[in-house]
Design a protein around this motif. Structure first.
Motif, PDB file in Angstrom:
ATOM      1  N   ALA A 473       0.838  -1.210   0.000  1.00  0.00           N
ATOM      2  CA  ALA A 473       0.000   0.000   0.000  1.00  0.00           C
ATOM      3  C   ALA A 473       0.868   1.255   0.000  1.00  0.00           C
ATOM      4  O   ALA A 473       0.543   2.250  -0.663  1.00  0.00           O
ATOM      5  CB  ALA A 473      -0.926  -0.008   1.217  1.00  0.00           C
ATOM      6  N   LEU A 474       1.977   1.214   0.747  1.00  0.00           N
ATOM      7  CA  LEU A 474       2.895   2.357   0.784  1.00  0.00           C
ATOM      8  C   LEU A 474       3.505   2.573  -0.599  1.00  0.00           C
ATOM      9  O   LEU A 474       3.640   3.719  -1.066  1.00  0.00           O
ATOM     10  CB  LEU A 474       3.991   2.093   1.826  1.00  0.00           C
ATOM     11  CG  LEU A 474       4.868   3.271   2.227  1.00  0.00           C
ATOM     12  CD1 LEU A 474       4.042   4.389   2.822  1.00  0.00           C
ATOM     13  CD2 LEU A 474       5.934   2.813   3.230  1.00  0.00           C
ATOM     14  N   SER A 475       3.842   1.477  -1.267  1.00  0.00           N
ATOM     15  CA  SER A 475       4.384   1.569  -2.635  1.00  0.00           C
ATOM     16  C   SER A 475       3.345   2.174  -3.570  1.00  0.00           C
ATOM     17  O   SER A 475       3.679   2.950  -4.474  1.00  0.00           O
ATOM     18  CB  SER A 475       4.781   0.175  -3.134  1.00  0.00           C
ATOM     19  OG  SER A 475       5.725  -0.424  -2.279  1.00  0.00           O
ATOM     20  N   ARG A 476       2.083   1.812  -3.354  1.00  0.00           N
ATOM     21  CA  ARG A 476       0.996   2.360  -4.166  1.00  0.00           C
ATOM     22  C   ARG A 476       0.942   3.886  -4.047  1.00  0.00           C
ATOM     23  O   ARG A 476       0.702   4.587  -5.027  1.00  0.00           O
ATOM     24  CB  ARG A 476      -0.334   1.751  -3.716  1.00  0.00           C
ATOM     25  CG  ARG A 476      -1.497   2.005  -4.642  1.00  0.00           C
ATOM     26  CD  ARG A 476      -2.777   1.421  -4.045  1.00  0.00           C
ATOM     27  NE  ARG A 476      -2.631  -0.006  -3.787  1.00  0.00           N
ATOM     28  CZ  ARG A 476      -3.334  -0.671  -2.884  1.00  0.00           C
ATOM     29  NH1 ARG A 476      -4.224  -0.040  -2.128  1.00  0.00           N
ATOM     30  NH2 ARG A 476      -3.160  -1.968  -2.712  1.00  0.00           N
ATOM     31  N   ALA A 477       1.187   4.391  -2.829  1.00  0.00           N
ATOM     32  CA  ALA A 477       1.191   5.842  -2.630  1.00  0.00           C
ATOM     33  C   ALA A 477       2.332   6.499  -3.404  1.00  0.00           C
ATOM     34  O   ALA A 477       2.205   7.630  -3.873  1.00  0.00           O
ATOM     35  CB  ALA A 477       1.313   6.154  -1.138  1.00  0.00           C
ATOM     36  N   PHE A 478       3.455   5.764  -3.570  1.00  0.00           N
ATOM     37  CA  PHE A 478       4.608   6.310  -4.290  1.00  0.00           C
ATOM     38  C   PHE A 478       4.454   6.191  -5.809  1.00  0.00           C
ATOM     39  O   PHE A 478       5.284   6.709  -6.542  1.00  0.00           O
ATOM     40  CB  PHE A 478       5.891   5.599  -3.857  1.00  0.00           C
ATOM     41  CG  PHE A 478       6.494   6.139  -2.588  1.00  0.00           C
ATOM     42  CD1 PHE A 478       7.047   7.416  -2.560  1.00  0.00           C
ATOM     43  CD2 PHE A 478       6.500   5.383  -1.432  1.00  0.00           C
ATOM     44  CE1 PHE A 478       7.601   7.918  -1.396  1.00  0.00           C
ATOM     45  CE2 PHE A 478       7.054   5.877  -0.261  1.00  0.00           C
ATOM     46  CZ  PHE A 478       7.614   7.149  -0.238  1.00  0.00           C
ATOM     47  N   MET A 479       3.411   5.483  -6.281  1.00  0.00           N
ATOM     48  CA  MET A 479       3.209   5.344  -7.730  1.00  0.00           C
ATOM     49  C   MET A 479       3.024   6.703  -8.388  1.00  0.00           C
ATOM     50  O   MET A 479       3.438   6.911  -9.521  1.00  0.00           O
ATOM     51  CB  MET A 479       1.982   4.473  -8.017  1.00  0.00           C
ATOM     52  CG  MET A 479       2.269   3.006  -8.244  1.00  0.00           C
ATOM     53  SD  MET A 479       3.330   2.629  -9.646  1.00  0.00           S
ATOM     54  CE  MET A 479       2.271   3.009 -11.039  1.00  0.00           C
ATOM     55  N   ARG A 480       2.402   7.597  -7.663  1.00  0.00           N
ATOM     56  CA  ARG A 480       2.201   8.939  -8.214  1.00  0.00           C
ATOM     57  C   ARG A 480       3.493   9.732  -8.040  1.00  0.00           C
ATOM     58  O   ARG A 480       3.666  10.497  -7.086  1.00  0.00           O
ATOM     59  CB  ARG A 480       1.038   9.637  -7.524  1.00  0.00           C
ATOM     60  CG  ARG A 480      -0.295   8.991  -7.852  1.00  0.00           C
ATOM     61  CD  ARG A 480      -1.466   9.803  -7.370  1.00  0.00           C
ATOM     62  NE  ARG A 480      -2.720   9.203  -7.806  1.00  0.00           N
ATOM     63  CZ  ARG A 480      -3.916   9.716  -7.558  1.00  0.00           C
ATOM     64  NH1 ARG A 480      -4.032  10.846  -6.889  1.00  0.00           N
ATOM     65  NH2 ARG A 480      -5.011   9.110  -7.993  1.00  0.00           N
ATOM     66  N   SER A 481       4.396   9.537  -8.979  1.00  0.00           N
ATOM     67  CA  SER A 481       5.710  10.170  -8.873  1.00  0.00           C
ATOM     68  C   SER A 481       5.626  11.688  -8.913  1.00  0.00           C
ATOM     69  O   SER A 481       6.493  12.384  -8.396  1.00  0.00           O
ATOM     70  CB  SER A 481       6.616   9.664 -10.002  1.00  0.00           C
ATOM     71  OG  SER A 481       5.990   9.871 -11.267  1.00  0.00           O
ATOM     72  N   LYS A 482       4.542  12.194  -9.520  1.00  0.00           N
ATOM     73  CA  LYS A 482       4.390  13.652  -9.612  1.00  0.00           C
ATOM     74  C   LYS A 482       3.647  14.231  -8.413  1.00  0.00           C
ATOM     75  O   LYS A 482       3.532  15.454  -8.294  1.00  0.00           O
ATOM     76  CB  LYS A 482       3.652  14.014 -10.901  1.00  0.00           C
ATOM     77  CG  LYS A 482       4.416  13.642 -12.166  1.00  0.00           C
ATOM     78  CD  LYS A 482       3.650  14.035 -13.416  1.00  0.00           C
ATOM     79  CE  LYS A 482       4.431  13.652 -14.670  1.00  0.00           C
ATOM     80  NZ  LYS A 482       3.694  13.984 -15.915  1.00  0.00           N
ATOM     81  N   ALA A 483       3.129  13.359  -7.527  1.00  0.00           N
ATOM     82  CA  ALA A 483       2.406  13.843  -6.344  1.00  0.00           C
ATOM     83  C   ALA A 483       3.393  14.520  -5.398  1.00  0.00           C
ATOM     84  O   ALA A 483       4.444  13.969  -5.081  1.00  0.00           O
ATOM     85  CB  ALA A 483       1.711  12.686  -5.649  1.00  0.00           C
ATOM     86  N   ASP A 484       3.069  15.726  -4.965  1.00  0.00           N
ATOM     87  CA  ASP A 484       3.966  16.445  -4.063  1.00  0.00           C
ATOM     88  C   ASP A 484       3.433  16.483  -2.626  1.00  0.00           C
ATOM     89  O   ASP A 484       4.045  17.089  -1.758  1.00  0.00           O
ATOM     90  CB  ASP A 484       4.186  17.872  -4.567  1.00  0.00           C
ATOM     91  CG  ASP A 484       2.894  18.658  -4.665  1.00  0.00           C
ATOM     92  OD1 ASP A 484       1.969  18.207  -5.370  1.00  0.00           O
ATOM     93  OD2 ASP A 484       2.793  19.722  -4.026  1.00  0.00           O
TER      94      ASP A 484
END
Length: 568
Positions: A473-484
């Motif tokens: 789930a934590l990796s899923r949050a990092f999928m959005r590489s452009k999310a700041d």
């Protein structure tokens, strides 16, 4: 096929009359097979055989068409229901009435729309048959046609009378039916099995399931018995009308006013005509009941969804997040979940939110991600009110892991890829996100790596530990590489303390320059934040960094000392 099937019954009845009359008038007296095979009677029999074969084929083709229609129409209606569901607000999903509407719509989606279509075809086919029967009956008597109609009316009254009752019972049962499905899920799902076995809950749930069924069954039985009794007595009227006509037609035959073939034809017309007319009227009654369902379906499909009016997709300067006197009241509640919350997080800073269960931490996150809108006050992102942001662009700014994150029964890569649907099939992005979420190491040890199916719902699924699921789930949050902006709601609750420290040291290192909002009950991680917000019963009671809050000797200091003492 409908038109053909409507014409065949009267055609076959008429041919049957010709066969009987030709036998009575036949002058064949010898057993010569040639004379028998080429006689007028045999010709009619051949003709009837051909018509019967065509009729049989038409019925099968009609059945084929309706079967294919059922599949396609059921899918179409379900697609419309699901297309509507994904546009609903979170508040509508959490509203039990709206959820009941959707449950009702879905439960009959594959049958009621087709039923309505089929009933229209039944009416059309029956109408053609009845008209052709009337054409044959007119020669006997116009009165016979009227009797045929009157004889079928009682059945129609019975059907119509109970259609509305059936639908009202269907709506009333929505809650109980949903509870039945829930109880079935509890007893039949592997993720519930451990607790059910450990606490011996199986019999308790089964008893609730039985009691719930009895409640539903009692109402069903009451209506069914009443319907059967009324239908029986009204049906007697139809039977009396038929046998009255039967006696009349037989008496005409005995008086030589009609031939034996005509008598047979009229009797068949009365028997089939009464049944056909009753089917048509029953279809009318059924359409009324189906229409009530369609009304219910349309009521759900037409549920108003708030219009998205935001237009901002980006901003030149990133200033951070501001909560300005924000309050929120859940629909149907009488007490605010959040009251007059104000704070500011500069872009790139780390904020930790601390509070007991029910203090409003997750509600605050729902407001920030615009799953809900504040009842009072405003929230600003980079100086722009959240309501003025274009929704999709706004949510692309966030990478989120909720406490009750979804464990998708898909492949590892798909599970991670769900964090960014635009890159959902990008294997390189899966690996990059998994490394940031510290899942890459254990994923590569799985038999099929990122192609390993997770969960136990499907064949060859691999179950993970709670800590491994959280890393996914934590990796899923990092999928959005452009999310700041990264939001972590209890992201390490299933991970031991030592592993948690490694995760957060790794996390802090790889989120430099990004705004992070962390909800956690572990103060070893909370203390790393630049600012800490303390919530109590939906109110902001403390604000500052770790050292500042310790010197204030307030709620934060008390909770920190209690947890610290637990490790000494």
């Amino acid at each position: 096929m409908t038109i053909l099937n409507g014409l065949f019954p009267s055609t076959l009845v008429w041919i049957g009359k010709l066969i009987i009359d030709s036998i009575l008038h036949s002058k064949i007296t010898s057993g010569n097979w040639y004379d028998l095979f080429y006689s007028e009677t045999a010709t009619y029999v051949y003709f009837e055989g051909i018509i019967t074969v065509i009729y049989f084929g038409a019925q099968k083709l009609y059945f084929l068409c309706t079967t294919l229609l059922r599949i396609k129409l059921g899918q179409e209606v379900n697609e419309r229901i699901l297309s509507k569901a994904i546009t609903l607000e979170l508040s509508q999903f959490e509203n039990s009435e709206t959820y009941d509407q959707m449950t009702q719509a879905r439960s009959e989606a594959s049958s009621k729309p087709l039923s309505m279509v089929n009933r229209f075809f039944t009416i059309a086919q029956s109408s053609i048959t009845i008209v052709s029967f009337f054409g044959l009956l007119v020669k006997l008597s116009p009165l016979a046609s009227i009797i045929l109609i009157i004889a079928a009316i009682p059945t129609f009254i019975a059907e119509t009378k109970f259609s509305n009752h059936n639908f009202r019972l269907f709506r009333w049962k929505a809650k109980e039916t949903r509870e039945q499905v829930y109880l079935e899920t509890l007893m039949a799902r592997e993720d519930n099995a451990k607790e059910i076995l450990l606490f011996n809950l199986g019999k308790e749930f089964l008893n609730r399931y039985k009691n719930n069924f009895q409640k539903i069954y009692a109402e069903d039985k009451k209506l069914t018995v009443k319907k059967s009794v009324v239908s029986f007595f009204l049906g007697l009227i139809s039977q009396l009308a038929f046998y009255g006509s039967y006696i009349w037609i037989v008496s005409l035959a005995l008086q030589k006013q009609i031939t034996l073939g005509e008598m047979t034809m009229y009797l068949v017309i009365f028997r089939q005509g009464q049944s056909t007319f009753a089917n048509a009227l029953s279809a009318f009654g059924g359409i009324y009941e189906d229409h009530l369902y369609i009304d219910n379906l349309m009521e759900f499909l037409n549920l108003p969804v708030p219009k998205k009016i935001g237009i901002h997709k980006s901003t030149n300067t990133k200033t951070g997040i501001v909560f300005d006197q924000v309050s929120f009241l859940y629909p149907g509640s009488t007490k605010d979940s959040l009251t007059d919350i104000s704070f500011e997080i500069p872009a790139g800073e780390k904020l930790a939110i601390v509070g007991e269960n029910g203090s409003g931490k997750t509600t605050l996150i729902k407001l920030l991600t615009r799953l809900y809108s504040p009842t009072k006050g405003n929230i600003y992102l980079d100086g722009i009110n959240l309501v003025d942001w274009e929704e999709e662009s706004l949510r692309e700014r966030f990478g989120v892991i909720f406490q009750n994150f979804v464990q998708y029964q898909f492949k590892v890569g798909d599970n991670i890829g769900m964090g960014d649907v635009k890159q959902i099939q990008s294997e390189s992005q899966w690996m990059s996100a998994a490394k940031l979420g510290m899942a890459h190491e254990f994923v590569t040890r799985l038999d099929l790596g990122y192609q390993t199916r997770l969960g136990k719902w499907f064949q060859d699924g691999r179950e993970l530990s709670g800590g491994q699921w959280q890393k996914i789930a934590l990796s899923r949050a990092f999928m959005r590489s452009k999310a700041d902006i990264l939001i972590l709601d209890e992201p390490t609750s299933a991970i031991d303390a030592e592993a948690e420290m490694k995760v957060f040291e790794h996390f802090r290192e790889h989120t430099m320059g990004k705004t992070v909002i962390l909800i956690s009950h572990r103060f070893s991680t909370v203390r790393m934040a630049d600012k800490i917000l303390v919530l109590e019963q939906g109110r902001k009671t403390e604000w500052g960094d770790h050292e500042t809050l310790l010197t204030k000797k307030g709620k934060y200091e008390k909770l920190f000392r209690l947890q610290q003492a637990g490790y000494q």
